[in-house]
Design a protein around this motif. Structure first.
Motif, PDB file in Angstrom:
ATOM      1  N   ARG A  84     -10.298   5.446   6.241  1.00 31.56           N
ATOM      2  CA  ARG A  84      -9.316   5.726   5.199  1.00 31.56           C
ATOM      3  C   ARG A  84      -8.499   4.465   4.974  1.00 31.56           C
ATOM      4  O   ARG A  84      -8.179   3.737   5.918  1.00 31.56           O
ATOM      5  CB  ARG A  84      -8.422   6.878   5.620  1.00 31.56           C
ATOM      6  CG  ARG A  84      -9.244   8.163   5.828  1.00 31.56           C
ATOM      7  CD  ARG A  84      -8.414   9.275   6.364  1.00 31.56           C
ATOM      8  NE  ARG A  84      -7.650   9.846   5.255  1.00 31.56           N
ATOM      9  CZ  ARG A  84      -6.667  10.720   5.421  1.00 31.56           C
ATOM     10  NH1 ARG A  84      -6.318  11.086   6.614  1.00 31.56           N
ATOM     11  NH2 ARG A  84      -6.039  11.209   4.370  1.00 31.56           N
TER      12      ARG A  84
ATOM     13  N   LYS B 137      -1.910   3.649   3.564  1.00 36.24           N
ATOM     14  CA  LYS B 137      -1.131   4.682   2.891  1.00 36.24           C
ATOM     15  C   LYS B 137      -0.367   4.092   1.716  1.00 36.24           C
ATOM     16  O   LYS B 137       0.234   3.027   1.818  1.00 36.24           O
ATOM     17  CB  LYS B 137      -0.145   5.326   3.862  1.00 36.24           C
ATOM     18  CG  LYS B 137       0.668   6.468   3.225  1.00 36.24           C
ATOM     19  CD  LYS B 137       1.642   7.077   4.204  1.00 36.24           C
ATOM     20  CE  LYS B 137       0.906   8.011   5.127  1.00 36.24           C
ATOM     21  NZ  LYS B 137       1.823   8.845   5.924  1.00 36.24           N
TER      22      LYS B 137
ATOM     23  N   ARG C 255      -3.693   8.696   1.487  1.00 37.75           N
ATOM     24  CA  ARG C 255      -4.673   7.775   2.049  1.00 37.75           C
ATOM     25  C   ARG C 255      -6.038   8.144   1.506  1.00 37.75           C
ATOM     26  O   ARG C 255      -6.527   9.254   1.725  1.00 37.75           O
ATOM     27  CB  ARG C 255      -4.686   7.849   3.578  1.00 37.75           C
ATOM     28  CG  ARG C 255      -3.411   7.317   4.205  1.00 37.75           C
ATOM     29  CD  ARG C 255      -3.476   7.352   5.696  1.00 37.75           C
ATOM     30  NE  ARG C 255      -4.459   6.380   6.175  1.00 37.75           N
ATOM     31  CZ  ARG C 255      -4.885   6.326   7.440  1.00 37.75           C
ATOM     32  NH1 ARG C 255      -4.426   7.177   8.324  1.00 37.75           N
ATOM     33  NH2 ARG C 255      -5.749   5.425   7.799  1.00 37.75           N
TER      34      ARG C 255
END
Length: 105
Positions: A68, A71, A90
């Protein structure tokens, strides 16, 4: 030699050995992936364009990472109304390494 591949709603120019971060696809690290939606293929001299895709052309790749990204913050605000909303997001991605570009016949 390079090709233009469509995957995940985006288009990528790839050459052998490239590592790409694409939208998440199913599979584990080390699995082999074949991209069939080849929009353009160039081998240095000749350029082949698809109408919209090339038949018998494919790109072989290998999954090197499932992860991922960083953020990002999503902040919504309405002035004078005491409205604030703070969220994080994310995006999942798959990193693939291009192994081979097959032109076909």
């Amino acid at each position: 030699m390079y090709a233009v591949v469509a995957t995940g709603g985006k288009q990528y120019k790839v050459t052998k050995g490239d590592v790409l971060r694409i939208e998440k696809i199913a599979g584990d690290v080390g699995d082999s992936v074949t991209f069939d939606k080849i929009l353009m293929l160039s081998d240095g001299d000749a350029v082949s364009l698809g109408q919209p895709v090339l038949e018998n052309a494919s790109v072989q790749a290998r999954i090197v990472e499932q992860a991922r990204s960083k953020k990002i913050l999503v902040f919504k605000y309405k002035r004078r109304k005491r409205y604030r909303l703070k969220k994080g997001h994310r995006q999942s991605y798959t990193a693939v390494q291009i192994d081979d570009i097959a032109a076909g016949a």
